[in-house]
Design a protein around this motif. Structure first.
Motif, PDB file in Angstrom:
ATOM      1  N   ASP A 189       0.857  -1.182   0.000  1.00 51.52           N
ATOM      2  CA  ASP A 189       0.000   0.000   0.000  1.00 51.52           C
ATOM      3  C   ASP A 189       0.894   1.233   0.000  1.00 51.52           C
ATOM      4  N   ALA A 190       1.005   1.862  -1.151  1.00 57.27           N
ATOM      5  CA  ALA A 190       1.920   2.997  -1.303  1.00 57.27           C
ATOM      6  C   ALA A 190       1.447   4.236  -0.549  1.00 57.27           C
ATOM      7  N   ASP A 191       0.184   4.264  -0.146  1.00 57.29           N
ATOM      8  CA  ASP A 191      -0.309   5.429   0.584  1.00 57.29           C
ATOM      9  C   ASP A 191       0.216   5.480   2.010  1.00 57.29           C
ATOM     10  N   ASN A 192       0.336   4.303   2.643  1.00 57.86           N
ATOM     11  CA  ASN A 192       0.772   4.300   4.039  1.00 57.86           C
ATOM     12  C   ASN A 192       2.007   3.446   4.296  1.00 57.86           C
ATOM     13  N   GLY A 193       2.600   2.873   3.238  1.00 50.67           N
ATOM     14  CA  GLY A 193       3.846   2.128   3.384  1.00 50.67           C
ATOM     15  C   GLY A 193       3.723   0.797   4.087  1.00 50.67           C
ATOM     16  N   THR A 194       2.574   0.124   3.941  1.00 49.34           N
ATOM     17  CA  THR A 194       2.365  -1.149   4.616  1.00 49.34           C
ATOM     18  C   THR A 194       2.386  -2.314   3.639  1.00 49.34           C
ATOM     19  N   LEU A 195       2.763  -3.498   4.172  1.00 49.27           N
ATOM     20  CA  LEU A 195       2.819  -4.735   3.401  1.00 49.27           C
ATOM     21  C   LEU A 195       1.806  -5.729   3.954  1.00 49.27           C
ATOM     22  N   ARG A 196       1.239  -6.534   3.047  1.00 46.10           N
ATOM     23  CA  ARG A 196       0.333  -7.621   3.446  1.00 46.10           C
ATOM     24  C   ARG A 196       0.666  -8.849   2.611  1.00 46.10           C
ATOM     25  N   ALA A 197       1.113  -9.917   3.267  1.00 44.88           N
ATOM     26  CA  ALA A 197       1.493 -11.134   2.550  1.00 44.88           C
ATOM     27  C   ALA A 197       0.267 -11.766   1.896  1.00 44.88           C
ATOM     28  N   VAL A 198       0.421 -12.186   0.640  1.00 43.94           N
ATOM     29  CA  VAL A 198      -0.707 -12.792  -0.083  1.00 43.94           C
ATOM     30  C   VAL A 198      -0.408 -14.189  -0.604  1.00 43.94           C
ATOM     31  N   SER A 199       0.874 -14.555  -0.778  1.00 54.07           N
ATOM     32  CA  SER A 199       1.195 -15.917  -1.208  1.00 54.07           C
ATOM     33  C   SER A 199       2.653 -16.218  -0.882  1.00 54.07           C
ATOM     34  N   THR A 200       2.939 -17.512  -0.684  1.00 50.53           N
ATOM     35  CA  THR A 200       4.287 -17.956  -0.339  1.00 50.53           C
ATOM     36  C   THR A 200       4.572 -19.283  -1.030  1.00 50.53           C
ATOM     37  N   VAL A 201       5.821 -19.439  -1.522  1.00 53.73           N
ATOM     38  CA  VAL A 201       6.242 -20.701  -2.125  1.00 53.73           C
ATOM     39  C   VAL A 201       7.621 -21.065  -1.590  1.00 53.73           C
ATOM     40  N   ALA A 202       7.980 -22.339  -1.726  1.00 52.52           N
ATOM     41  CA  ALA A 202       9.322 -22.788  -1.347  1.00 52.52           C
ATOM     42  C   ALA A 202      10.338 -22.176  -2.299  1.00 52.52           C
ATOM     43  N   ALA A 203      11.495 -21.815  -1.757  1.00 50.65           N
ATOM     44  CA  ALA A 203      12.531 -21.172  -2.563  1.00 50.65           C
ATOM     45  C   ALA A 203      13.252 -22.149  -3.475  1.00 50.65           C
ATOM     46  N   THR A 204      13.246 -23.427  -3.118  1.00 44.86           N
ATOM     47  CA  THR A 204      13.960 -24.433  -3.893  1.00 44.86           C
ATOM     48  C   THR A 204      13.212 -25.759  -3.823  1.00 44.86           C
ATOM     49  N   THR A 205      13.448 -26.609  -4.822  1.00 45.22           N
ATOM     50  CA  THR A 205      12.869 -27.948  -4.803  1.00 45.22           C
ATOM     51  C   THR A 205      13.730 -28.908  -3.984  1.00 45.22           C
ATOM     52  N   ALA A 206      14.964 -28.519  -3.660  1.00 49.10           N
ATOM     53  CA  ALA A 206      15.840 -29.362  -2.842  1.00 49.10           C
ATOM     54  C   ALA A 206      15.263 -29.470  -1.432  1.00 49.10           C
ATOM     55  N   ARG A 207      15.249 -30.659  -0.912  1.00 39.91           N
ATOM     56  CA  ARG A 207      14.591 -30.871   0.374  1.00 39.91           C
ATOM     57  C   ARG A 207      15.542 -31.294   1.495  1.00 39.91           C
ATOM     58  N   ASP A 208      16.521 -32.126   1.205  1.00 43.32           N
ATOM     59  CA  ASP A 208      17.341 -32.709   2.261  1.00 43.32           C
ATOM     60  C   ASP A 208      18.603 -31.906   2.520  1.00 43.32           C
ATOM     61  N   LEU A 209      18.440 -30.586   2.663  1.00 44.83           N
ATOM     62  CA  LEU A 209      19.573 -29.729   2.988  1.00 44.83           C
ATOM     63  C   LEU A 209      19.059 -28.435   3.589  1.00 44.83           C
ATOM     64  N   THR A 210      19.955 -27.730   4.261  1.00 40.06           N
ATOM     65  CA  THR A 210      19.605 -26.414   4.785  1.00 40.06           C
ATOM     66  C   THR A 210      19.835 -25.384   3.698  1.00 40.06           C
ATOM     67  N   ASN A 211      18.815 -24.606   3.404  1.00 35.99           N
ATOM     68  CA  ASN A 211      18.900 -23.630   2.315  1.00 35.99           C
ATOM     69  C   ASN A 211      18.547 -22.244   2.832  1.00 35.99           C
ATOM     70  N   GLN A 212      19.300 -21.238   2.357  1.00 36.63           N
ATOM     71  CA  GLN A 212      19.076 -19.862   2.774  1.00 36.63           C
ATOM     72  C   GLN A 212      19.020 -18.955   1.548  1.00 36.63           C
ATOM     73  N   PRO A 213      17.822 -18.526   1.135  1.00 42.29           N
ATOM     74  CA  PRO A 213      17.730 -17.576   0.024  1.00 42.29           C
ATOM     75  C   PRO A 213      18.476 -16.288   0.341  1.00 42.29           C
ATOM     76  N   ALA A 214      18.975 -15.639  -0.710  1.00 46.41           N
ATOM     77  CA  ALA A 214      19.767 -14.420  -0.498  1.00 46.41           C
ATOM     78  C   ALA A 214      19.344 -13.326  -1.457  1.00 46.41           C
ATOM     79  N   GLY A 215      19.921 -13.302  -2.663  1.00 48.11           N
ATOM     80  CA  GLY A 215      19.626 -12.234  -3.611  1.00 48.11           C
ATOM     81  C   GLY A 215      18.294 -12.439  -4.308  1.00 48.11           C
ATOM     82  N   ILE A 216      17.625 -11.339  -4.634  1.00 46.74           N
ATOM     83  CA  ILE A 216      16.322 -11.397  -5.290  1.00 46.74           C
ATOM     84  C   ILE A 216      16.211 -10.273  -6.303  1.00 46.74           C
ATOM     85  N   VAL A 217      15.646 -10.589  -7.471  1.00 46.38           N
ATOM     86  CA  VAL A 217      15.458  -9.608  -8.543  1.00 46.38           C
ATOM     87  C   VAL A 217      14.096  -9.845  -9.176  1.00 46.38           C
TER      88      VAL A 217
END
Length: 357
Positions: free
Chosen positions: A239-267
């Motif tokens: 919301d650009a009027d008041n600078g607020t965020l509201r989460a609407v959807s989420t997905v896994a960052a990777t299909t790899a499952r049997d490891l610890t994963n930490q997302p970093a850069g985003i474009v």
């Protein structure tokens, strides 16, 4: 930054962790990127510039000046002017940043203020600082420091606040700061006369998600978060009027499952249809399609190294800084947002970020 193909090689400046900050890098190293060949070559005409812990770089919006963090507990920021032959000339020495471990910075669109996010330490809380910039782009006095409060459920990572990114929204109205430790995005208004930040909103995010970086879609109605601790990518309505965020959807960052994963850069893509994310652990770059407010995985490809951290888009390619392998790679963006596998790598010890100039 260019996002379309060009005939002339693009100047790319990289930053790395140096021996005094636990790495093996030189600081700042310049390269030339040939998009036709997908090749990155160190520019022999611009020698390495020693900068302690150069973990993030940004450019002035109207001057030929670049800025670097000096990521140490004492904390500093540096400015360099680009002059004849693209040589980098320091604009004074490193300036105290106002906090511990500065990890991200940006220049306010008006060009008069440098904003710096500090990760802090186990005992020093995260913060955001403001410096006045001179007419030449040099860093002048510190005008404000705001210290964050907050914590999260992940022991050892969220015992206190850890600011990780500072950016200005597309309208230029608000300053947003992600805080990995507090599971929040803090929204500020910058007084461009005094250089003082006023808190206008606190946006709680999913507990334990650990928001690291944000990327806005064109138009500014959607913003995406790389969630380091939950290994997810989240789409938020902004919301650009008041600078607020509201989460609407989420997905896994990777299909790899049997490891610890930490997302970093985003474009996010300039067309508004795709978003890309680096995965440290899976050592991939993942591509997603934006469908309304849903995120649909397209696929992921190897990053061309180990522990991919920084990610930028230039000349129809994503450039990936692989910290642990010390490689910078180029991934061509294909039709429908998919990514080609990486081409030849440039060897750059402890590289963590890149900036196309």
């Amino acid at each position: 930054m260019s996002t379309s193909s060009s005939a002339e090689p693009t100047l790319v400046l990289t930053g790395s962790y140096t021996p005094d900050t636990g790495g093996d890098g030189a600081g700042l190293v310049a390269l030339r990127f040939d998009p036709a060949a997908g090749a990155l070559t160190v520019d022999a005409g611009i020698g390495p510039v020693p900068v302690t812990g150069a973990s993030f770089l940004t450019a002035h919006p109207s001057l030929d000046v670049v800025y670097s963090t000096n990521e140490t507990e004492s904390g500093a920021v540096s400015a360099f002017a680009r002059r004849g032959g693209d040589a980098l000339t320091p604009l004074g020495g490193p300036v105290p940043s106002g906090g511990a471990n500065p990890c991200h910075l940006t220049v306010h669109p008006g060009g008069g203020w440098l904003l710096t996010a500090h990760y802090g330490t186990d005992t020093l809380r995260g913060s955001v600082a403001v410096h006045r910039l001179g007419p030449d782009g040099g860093i002048r006095e510190l005008t404000d420091v705001v210290v964050h409060e907050g914590s999260g459920p992940v022991s050892g990572r969220q015992d206190g606040s850890h600011a990780h990114q500072v950016l200005v929204d597309p309208a230029g109205r608000y300053v947003l700061v992600t805080d990995l430790g507090a599971d929040a995005v803090f929204t500020y208004r910058l007084d461009t006369e005094a250089g003082v930040l006023e808190r206008v909103a606190t946006n709680p995010l999913r507990a334990g998600s650990g928001p690291r970086h944000l990327a806005f879609a064109p138009g500014g109605e959607l913003v995406f978060s790389a969630d380091e601790l939950s290994s997810t990518l989240t789409c938020h309505h902004y919301d650009a009027d008041n600078g607020t965020l509201r989460a609407v959807s989420t997905v896994a960052a990777t299909t790899a499952r049997d490891l610890t994963n930490q997302p970093a850069g985003i474009v996010a893509s300039p067309c508004g249809r795709y978003v890309w994310l680096t995965n440290r652990g899976a050592d991939t770059v993942a591509a997603f399609r934006i469908s309304g407010t849903d995120l649909e995985p397209i696929g992921e490809v190897p990053s061309g190294g180990a522990w991919p951290r920084g990610l930028i888009l230039t000349d129809g390619h994503l450039l990936v800084a692989n910290q642990h392998s010390g490689t910078l790679t180029a991934l061509r963006v294909l039709d429908a947002g998919a990514l080609d596998r990486p081409g030849p790598v440039a060897q750059l010890p402890s590289v963590v970020c890149a900036l196309a100039l």
